[in-house]
Enzyme design. Structure first.
Site, mmCIF file in Angstrom:
data_model
loop_
_atom_site.group_PDB
_atom_site.id
_atom_site.type_symbol
_atom_site.label_atom_id
_atom_site.label_comp_id
_atom_site.label_asym_id
_atom_site.label_seq_id
_atom_site.Cartn_x
_atom_site.Cartn_y
_atom_site.Cartn_z
ATOM 1 N N ASP A 8 -2.627 -17.960 1.192
ATOM 2 C CA ASP A 8 -4.190 -18.865 0.614
ATOM 3 C C ASP A 8 -4.574 -19.851 1.405
ATOM 4 O OD1 ASP A 8 -1.481 -19.492 -0.033
ATOM 5 O OD2 ASP A 8 -2.341 -20.952 -2.222
ATOM 6 N N ASP B 57 -5.081 -7.537 5.669
ATOM 7 C CA ASP B 57 -6.326 -6.640 5.651
ATOM 8 C C ASP B 57 -7.149 -7.702 5.035
ATOM 9 O OD1 ASP B 57 -8.241 -4.859 5.165
ATOM 10 O OD2 ASP B 57 -7.162 -3.743 3.164
ATOM 11 N N TYR C 112 1.133 -0.916 -0.043
ATOM 12 C CA TYR C 112 -0.783 0.144 -0.081
ATOM 13 C C TYR C 112 0.841 1.081 0.181
ATOM 14 C CZ TYR C 112 -3.774 -3.142 1.442
ATOM 15 O OH TYR C 112 -4.994 -4.519 1.385
ATOM 16 N N LYS D 110 3.660 -15.269 1.520
ATOM 17 C CA LYS D 110 3.444 -16.480 0.120
ATOM 18 C C LYS D 110 5.184 -16.376 -0.185
ATOM 19 C CE LYS D 110 0.546 -16.351 -2.516
ATOM 20 N NZ LYS D 110 0.027 -18.509 -3.133
ATOM 21 N N ASP E 31 -10.650 -9.001 7.989
ATOM 22 C CA ASP E 31 -11.084 -8.973 7.725
ATOM 23 C C ASP E 31 -12.794 -10.747 7.201
ATOM 24 O OD1 ASP E 31 -11.692 -6.324 7.541
ATOM 25 O OD2 ASP E 31 -12.805 -6.013 5.567
#
Ligand code: NAD
Length: 369
Positions: free
Chosen positions: A227, A251, A143, A194, A255
């Site tokens: 994942d 992020d 970001y 990852k 959630d």
């Protein structure tokens, strides 16, 4: 009783002031019972500050927040300010608080309260007793990484670029928060990246492992690809204790974990900065939800996410674990009485206002103390 603690209270916009009023009542309760005393300075952030001062956060309020022991925030934003340019929006006030206080670790617990077990979309046996916490790196990663932007190529097509970038220091400081949290909980940390496809992920994994080997050998550390972590969170979330991950994966995963509990109005959060020489960290506590303009001013919002954010503040800023547990127990007891705000209403429960939910929590505090 310890010395007064300095709080900055920023109710903000929409339902912010309504839910924070209930937090004030809880603070007064702790004060009255002489459990803890707070000096509370109130300020403005977001749309209300734009209306009064022409900016979403004044330098004075920023300085006040930076000098406090902890900041408690309600919510910012609303349709009135939606058309302002990006740089002047209410959310910029919140972003400035996070940036100027260098709040790099975002803590989001996912805790299932027994009386609300039916609010989750997952089977009760999968989430019964769930108590996990996600630590998301908040000030680095994709970001913020450079280069970034959209360019037009010679053939007229366009190219969008963002850069995932982490340094050793950024990884170690957030991993340290994860290890220290795990130490106070069940002693298990899952680090998520990852590393199979990203060099930044390889570095993340190596640095977290190194810090573990150097300083946190007593913590059971595992590494997981992001994942797989997403899949495991809905398959068997109770396998986790503390998860630490980067800004982007955090992020998404926070959630996802939040929704295991079923309700936005119940979710607290903390954002922490680096510890100074006395061990004190700059910290901002706020509910995960926004300003809910659709129900603002109706005394209908759920104040429990804000009240639980105050409990996190007791625990993480002031090491008052017992006092935090007392408040969390009062919230559970309040729910057990069958009262619900509209967002968590279920069959055979009683719909109540924001104020009445606050009343019930205070009554339960009285009974428990
Ligand atoms: P929101 O979280 O404000 O609301 C989403 C839905 O959940 C709405 O239907 C709302 O009524 C409900 N809801 C949220 N909190 C609730 C509570 N405590 N009790 C009962 N119901 C609740 O998200 P949104 O609608 O996407 O955004 C509204 C405004 O809030 C926007 O201006 C947005 O930018 C801002 N926002 C601010 C923050 C923040 O201050 N940290 C976070 C998210 C959104």
């Amino acid at each position: 009783m310890a010395a007064n603690k300095k709080l900055v209270f920023l109710p903000g916009d929409g339902i912010g002031p309504e839910v924070m009023r209930q937090v004030s009542r809880v603070i007064e309760w702790y004060d009255r019972r002489r459990i803890a005393s707070f000096d509370v300075a109130e300020g403005m952030v977001g749309g209300c500050s734009i209306d009064k001062y022409g900016t979403p956060l004044t330098d004075e309020t920023m300085a006040q927040a930076a000098g406090a022991d902890a900041v408690l925030l309600g919510a910012v934003g609303g349709p009135k300010w939606d058309n302002l340019p990006f740089a002047q929006k209410p959310e910029r006030g919140l972003l400035r608080l996070r940036k100027d206080m260098d709040l790099f670790a975002n803590l989001r617990p996912a805790l299932v309260f027994k009386p609300l077990i039916g609010a989750s979309t997952l089977k009760p046996e999968v989430i019964d007793g769930l108590d996990i916490i996600i630590v998301r790196e908040l000030t680095g990663g994709v970001y913020f990484g450079e280069p970034r932007g959209i360019t037009t190529l010679p053939d007229g097509s366009r190219r969008g670029v963002n850069t995932q970038v982490y340094t050793t220091g950024e990884i170690r400081r957030v991993a340290r928060v994860g290890f220290e949290l795990a130490k106070k909980r069940q002693g298990r940390l899952c680090s998520v990246e990852k590393a199979n496809v990203m060099e930044s992920g390889v570095l993340w994994r190596e640095e977290v492992q190194k810090l573990h080997d150097e300083e946190f050998r007593d913590i059971a550390l595992i590494h997981m690809y992001a994942d797989n972590c997403a899949m495991q969170l809905v398959r068997n979330p109770k396998q986790f204790d503390v998860i630490v991950t980067d800004n982007l994966f955090g992020d998404l995963l926070s959630d996802c974990a939040a929704m295991l509990t079923g309700s936005l109005g119940m979710l607290p959060s903390a954002s922490l900065g680096a510890a100074d020489s006395s061990g004190r960290r700059k910290a901002l506590y706020e509910p995960v939800h926004g300003s809910a303009p659709d129900i603002a001013g109706k005394d209908a919002a759920n104040p429990l996410a804000s009240i639980l954010s105050f409990a996190m503040m007791l625990r993480y800023s002031f090491d008052m674990d017992e006092e935090a547990k007392l408040l969390e127990a009062a919230v559970v007891r309040a729910l057990e009485t069958g009262v619900r705000t509209g967002d968590i209403l279920q069959p055979q429960t009683q719909r109540v206002s924001t104020t009445a939910m606050g009343d019930t929590v205070l009554q339960q505090l009285d009974k428990l103390a």
